[in-house]
Design a protein around this motif. Sequence first.
Motif, PDB file in Angstrom:
ATOM      1  N   ASP A   1      -5.536  10.983   9.612  1.00 12.96           N
ATOM      2  CA  ASP A   1      -6.762   9.857   9.689  1.00 12.96           C
ATOM      3  C   ASP A   1      -6.849   9.594   8.140  1.00 12.96           C
ATOM      4  O   ASP A   1      -7.911   9.251   7.719  1.00 12.96           O
ATOM      5  N   TYR A   2      -5.824   9.313   7.347  1.00 16.94           N
ATOM      6  CA  TYR A   2      -5.905   8.874   6.240  1.00 16.94           C
ATOM      7  C   TYR A   2      -5.432   7.131   6.177  1.00 16.94           C
ATOM      8  O   TYR A   2      -4.329   7.037   6.049  1.00 16.94           O
ATOM      9  N   GLN A   3      -6.353   6.312   6.128  1.00 18.40           N
ATOM     10  CA  GLN A   3      -6.244   5.030   6.212  1.00 18.40           C
ATOM     11  C   GLN A   3      -5.968   4.157   5.339  1.00 18.40           C
ATOM     12  O   GLN A   3      -5.337   3.110   5.526  1.00 18.40           O
ATOM     13  N   HIS A   4      -6.259   4.590   4.082  1.00 21.80           N
ATOM     14  CA  HIS A   4      -6.594   3.489   3.038  1.00 21.80           C
ATOM     15  C   HIS A   4      -4.938   3.298   2.268  1.00 21.80           C
ATOM     16  O   HIS A   4      -4.957   3.592   1.072  1.00 21.80           O
ATOM     17  N   LEU A   5      -4.153   3.023   3.024  1.00 26.85           N
ATOM     18  CA  LEU A   5      -2.812   2.895   2.639  1.00 26.85           C
ATOM     19  C   LEU A   5      -1.962   1.451   3.300  1.00 26.85           C
ATOM     20  O   LEU A   5      -2.554   1.188   4.419  1.00 26.85           O
ATOM     21  N   VAL A   6      -1.202   1.002   2.452  1.00 27.47           N
ATOM     22  CA  VAL A   6      -0.682  -0.274   3.221  1.00 27.47           C
ATOM     23  C   VAL A   6       0.236  -0.020   4.340  1.00 27.47           C
ATOM     24  O   VAL A   6      -0.044  -1.016   5.360  1.00 27.47           O
ATOM     25  N   PRO A   7       0.985   1.041   4.385  1.00 22.01           N
ATOM     26  CA  PRO A   7       1.912   1.269   5.655  1.00 22.01           C
ATOM     27  C   PRO A   7       0.873   1.494   7.017  1.00 22.01           C
ATOM     28  O   PRO A   7       1.158   0.999   8.183  1.00 22.01           O
ATOM     29  N   VAL A   8      -0.391   2.089   6.823  1.00 23.04           N
ATOM     30  CA  VAL A   8      -1.151   2.098   7.939  1.00 23.04           C
ATOM     31  C   VAL A   8      -1.910   0.883   8.401  1.00 23.04           C
ATOM     32  O   VAL A   8      -1.898   0.535   9.615  1.00 23.04           O
ATOM     33  N   THR A   9      -2.071  -0.195   7.367  1.00 29.12           N
ATOM     34  CA  THR A   9      -2.538  -1.501   7.710  1.00 29.12           C
ATOM     35  C   THR A   9      -1.378  -2.298   8.566  1.00 29.12           C
ATOM     36  O   THR A   9      -1.718  -2.917   9.432  1.00 29.12           O
TER      37      THR A   9
END
Length: 583
Positions: A244-252
């Motif tokens: 649940d680590y959201q602050h990444l471009v791949p997750v976006t």
Amino acid sequence: MTKLPPPPNLPRSKEPLTLAAMLSIPVEFLIAGLLFLLLIVPLGMVVASGFMHEGSVSGYWFTRVLGNSVLMSQLGNSVLLAAATTGLCLLMGIPLAVLRVRCRFVGQGLLGLLVLAPMILPPFVGALSLQHLASRFGSINLLLERIGLLDFSQHLPPDWLGGGFAGVAALQALHLFPILYLNAAAALANVDPCYSQAARNLGAGPLRTFLRITLPLMAPGLFAGATLVFIWSFTDVGVPLMLDYQHLVPVTIFKELARADTGGRTFCLVFVMLSSSITLYALGKFLFGRSAVGEASKASIADQPRHLGLAGTLGAWLLMGGLAVLALAPHAGVVLMALSDRWVNTVLPTKYTLSHMAFVVTDPATYASIVNSLKYALAATGIDVVLGIAIAFLVVRIKVPLRGALDSLAMLPLAVPGLILAAGYVALTASGPLKSIGPMGNPFIILVVAYAVRRLPFMVRGASAGLTQVPPSLEEAARNLGASPASAAARITLPLIAANLIAAAVLTFAFSVLEVSDSLILAQLPQHYPITKQIFNLATSAGSPETPRQAAALGVYGMAMLGATMAAAAALLGKRLGAIFRA
């Protein structure tokens, strides 16, 4: 005696093409065209879609992405995460490479296999248990409190996950450091010992000699391994999602593609990520990819390994064994999760059950995901076996023109992240006649193609390694006795390289079964979920508190399948197994 003058430097004539090479040229172009269609075209679709706005070519989305402070912050965070992961892998991989190449000690072979084990167990699965193990009130802190190193009443226990960033970096590094280790070991073995011997003779100590002489000579090999690690961690989506680590471009990107958002902004963001990878790779190549003395040739003299005594052997066991245990701990936690009936605020579960393991084979949706993965992986492996053997014969045995370009094209998937390739297939099937095989249709074809393209290098390398070990004279003898080229290859060469082919096919199958990025993006309907998408679906479900343990149980089945196939590959290839993963 009169010394004869050296012969003049005459121009070297080109090697004439053989009949087999001339007849194989159409096959070479056919395979190259197929790879271009399945690999380059989807990537081109990503770029084209990112630069289209209102029906015309435009930089509108590009400026919007670059001007978005949130997205740029995520991009910087992704670069920082990849750099941290690569740095950790270097810190772990280089000492292990020195122990493997320059030292000899009891149990070295066993430890060499143990440090490769983390590479075959996907961190996506291991992330399931990390909250249980490394959170503020997880097993690690509870154990430290029990032995008196922490006092919860005095201060809040540390969060070993570091808000998510540290957990993702650590888990990625523990999975990827064997890649750096294998490449560092290969680079160190090719460093000529005469350079370090000369430095020692001039008064340099062992550490200074290694830092000033040996390490720069290893730079090309280190860069090759570090590139694979950096690109993988830079574009990884599975581990950040599970933690649940959201602050990444791949997750976006994943979230937008999962919402079937196929607008220009999404694909332009993929282009920015792809161009960032290429830019950072080129920069690293310019700064670090060259040897300090301009060469990294095979050693001209053999280096004498140092035989470690009791203290040195214990130190080697502590380092190599400790890293292997640390890397395997998250996966051991997954097994405990799958078997636990109650695990709350205790170091280990207090009650155990087999109900979660039984759920996997009795629940229709979960059982169907296993069947789906087996179908996708078997079809992809069949494609790779045919293409891999053909490419290896064309490059190694027949030596067709432009064989270097064909080999590079076949190896390119090693440097193309699964997230970006999956985005390319989304762009390719977003509209038109291919929409029915896209993520919202029946994605069997694109999943099989994605798996096959991503794992083709394993098959090519395995077949090529086998061919280089079989003398061509055996085929020539068969042809002199009247056998056709095809018959000689089928009855002489293929049986001799069967172990390599089977091992490479096993690896291709195993890694296809637990492919993450392609599966998460290209399978959007439950009836088409493969194993990894079903694990993610169960782990992130807001329903029953039992679903994370059911996800862990499915992960255990996946790890068991992968472990069994890797054991078969190791039995067939032995010490050559590591060469498959070498950059």
